[in-house]
Structures are given as C-alpha cells and as structure tokens.
Write an enzyme that holds these catalytic residues in place. Structure first.
Site, mmCIF file in Angstrom:
data_model
loop_
_atom_site.group_PDB
_atom_site.id
_atom_site.type_symbol
_atom_site.label_atom_id
_atom_site.label_comp_id
_atom_site.label_asym_id
_atom_site.label_seq_id
_atom_site.Cartn_x
_atom_site.Cartn_y
_atom_site.Cartn_z
ATOM 1 N N ASP A 49 -0.920 0.129 -0.616
ATOM 2 C CA ASP A 49 0.380 0.917 -0.121
ATOM 3 C C ASP A 49 -0.091 2.665 -0.288
ATOM 4 O O ASP A 49 0.769 3.042 0.950
ATOM 5 C CB ASP A 49 1.254 0.619 -1.017
ATOM 6 C CG ASP A 49 2.620 0.808 -0.636
ATOM 7 O OD1 ASP A 49 2.429 1.113 0.820
ATOM 8 O OD2 ASP A 49 3.382 0.927 -1.678
ATOM 9 N N ASP A 52 -2.186 3.341 3.290
ATOM 10 C CA ASP A 52 -1.454 3.344 4.282
ATOM 11 C C ASP A 52 -1.300 4.724 5.034
ATOM 12 O O ASP A 52 -0.626 4.836 5.751
ATOM 13 C CB ASP A 52 -1.219 1.836 4.914
ATOM 14 C CG ASP A 52 0.040 1.529 3.503
ATOM 15 O OD1 ASP A 52 -0.047 3.185 3.412
ATOM 16 O OD2 ASP A 52 0.858 0.255 3.959
ATOM 17 N N GLY A 53 -0.114 5.316 3.559
ATOM 18 C CA GLY A 53 0.891 6.202 3.241
ATOM 19 C C GLY A 53 -0.345 7.103 3.625
ATOM 20 O O GLY A 53 0.062 8.346 5.312
ATOM 21 N N ARG A 57 -0.540 9.635 7.435
ATOM 22 C CA ARG A 57 -0.506 10.567 7.412
ATOM 23 C C ARG A 57 -1.956 11.720 8.496
ATOM 24 O O ARG A 57 -1.437 13.121 9.244
ATOM 25 C CB ARG A 57 0.219 12.178 6.941
ATOM 26 C CG ARG A 57 1.010 10.978 6.146
ATOM 27 C CD ARG A 57 1.388 12.046 4.781
ATOM 28 N NE ARG A 57 0.940 11.600 3.613
ATOM 29 C CZ ARG A 57 1.102 10.244 3.352
ATOM 30 N NH1 ARG A 57 2.570 9.987 2.957
ATOM 31 N NH2 ARG A 57 0.521 9.789 1.245
ATOM 32 N N SER A 63 5.304 5.292 12.396
ATOM 33 C CA SER A 63 4.843 3.931 13.062
ATOM 34 C C SER A 63 6.112 3.688 12.730
ATOM 35 O O SER A 63 6.533 3.245 11.491
ATOM 36 C CB SER A 63 4.199 3.675 14.447
ATOM 37 O OG SER A 63 3.614 1.998 12.878
ATOM 38 N N ASP A 70 5.558 -1.831 6.012
ATOM 39 C CA ASP A 70 4.964 -1.451 4.163
ATOM 40 C C ASP A 70 6.403 -2.300 3.442
ATOM 41 O O ASP A 70 5.875 -3.226 3.119
ATOM 42 C CB ASP A 70 4.885 -0.001 4.856
ATOM 43 C CG ASP A 70 4.812 0.719 2.845
ATOM 44 O OD1 ASP A 70 3.491 0.109 2.799
ATOM 45 O OD2 ASP A 70 5.845 1.149 2.291
ATOM 46 N N ASP A 74 6.389 -5.591 0.978
ATOM 47 C CA ASP A 74 6.568 -4.661 -0.510
ATOM 48 C C ASP A 74 7.398 -5.516 -0.806
ATOM 49 O O ASP A 74 6.861 -6.321 -1.735
ATOM 50 C CB ASP A 74 6.585 -3.652 -0.780
ATOM 51 C CG ASP A 74 5.670 -1.906 -0.536
ATOM 52 O OD1 ASP A 74 4.383 -2.711 -0.676
ATOM 53 O OD2 ASP A 74 6.102 -1.087 -0.199
#
Length: 219
Positions: A49, A52-53, A57, A63, A70, A74
């Site tokens: 997690d 992927d963030g 960026r 998107s 996400d 979670d």
C-alpha cells in the site's frame, strides 16, 4: 484509454496486493499449519500500500480507479483477517462478536466517507473533501504520523493477535509470544483510537450528506 489506466504501475502493484491478500487468507483458513507464510503474504500486501502510492506520484499515474482499488483492497484485507481471527477464536463468542463489529464499523465508515467525498468530486483524504467533516476526522487525515500510527497500529494489532493465537495453540515460539504481548501494549491504543476515528468518520459523513440534502431542499 481505460486499458492504459488498468495497467498503470501503481495499479499493477495493487493487483499484486490483491493476490497476496487472497493467498494469505486461503492459507490462514484452509491451511492453518502454513500460518507463517500466510503472515508474510499478508504483511507484504499491507506494505504494498505504501509503494503503490509512491509509484502513483512518481509516474504521475494517480487515478480514480487506483483510489478505488486501494480502498477495496484495504477494506477486504482487514475484513478477511478479522474473519480469520473469528475462526481462530470460534470457541469464544464474545471475541467473534468483537471481530464482527470491527468489520462492520470499518467497512461502513469508509464506504460512507468515500460516498460523501465522491459526491463532491473530492478525494476522501483531502483537506477540501473533509472541510465539513468533524474535527477529529479532519485532524486524522491532516497529520500523516497520527494517520500512520493509527492505520499501521491497527493492522499489526490484528496480525499480532493472529500470531499469538497460533503460538499459544502450538505451545511453541515462546520468544515470539512474549514479543507479541509487549507489542500489543503499543499497538492496541492505536487500534482503539482508529475505531474512535472510524465511528466519528461514519457519523461525520452521514451528517454531511444529510446537511447537503437539507441545503438542496431549502433552495
């Protein structure tokens, strides 16, 4: 195109997270003797997690689909782990009830928050999206370290409880058992705080939607 979005780098990481989560839950419930592998897979999904963030960026590939993927990953991961915990504590109805309530609060609060902010075309974590939220919710999403402590602490509370159930049942890994017990002293306050935030988020989102309805009716 839609195909391009589906194959964004952060979304590919998201798919790997889904696979890791599904495999971990299958092992926890169907092959409990492989609980160490299950924990490694689950934690790998959770750590994903973060990446992927970062990828979103770095490659400018944020998107709406990525945010949805996400959020669903979670929520389903946490719900799945709580179901596995219910299975581990099936002989204790009060624990099963507790884990069930935690699932309900977690999913309902985040769904309401997502619906509320999406209705105003805002991200559910953004300052703009939460400007009409309760103070605790605004504070939660505004301070990264507090947000991280609550989220990481909550997730690893559940992981530690699962590990503790396993090592206690096996009457092995005494060092791990003691380590988990000490760790829970640090993580449980984060978990409790997160549940307070979840309830506040649920009430805040519902109140904001109702206020919007009233505003529309009064026009």
């Amino acid at each position: 195109s839609a195909g391009d979005v589906l194959f964004y780098v952060p979304n590919l990481i998201g798919y790997l997270r889904v696979i890791c989560t599904l495999l971990s839950l299958i092992l926890m419930i169907c092959f409990p003797q492989m609980w160490i592998t299950a924990i490694i897979l689950y934690v790998s999904s959770f750590v994903g997690d973060l990446f992927d963030g970062m990828a979103a960026r770095k490659f400018d590939q944020c998107s709406l689909f990525g945010g949805l993927l996400d959020m669903v990953t979670d929520r389903c991961s946490t719900a799945g782990l709580l179901c596995a915990l219910s299975h581990e504590h099936s002989e204790r109805p009060i624990m099963v009830l507790l884990f069930t309530v935690l699932i309900i609060v977690d999913i309902s609060s985040h769904c309401c928050q997502m619906y509320f902010t999406a209705s105003f075309k805002q991200h559910h974590k953004s300052a703009e999206g939460n400007q009409n939220s309760f103070a605790l919710v605004r504070w939660y999403y505004s301070y990264y370290y507090f947000f991280g402590y609550c989220c990481v602490g909550t997730e690893f509370t559940y992981v530690a409880i699962y590990i503790l159930a396993k090592v206690t049942a096996l009457d092995q890994y005494e060092t791990i058992r003691i380590g988990c017990e000490y760790f829970l002293m640090i993580s449980i306050p984060a978990c409790i705080t997160k549940q307070i935030v979840n309830v506040s988020q649920l009430c805040s989102a519902c109140h904001a939607v109702a206020a919007h309805d009233a505003e529309q009716k009064n026009k």
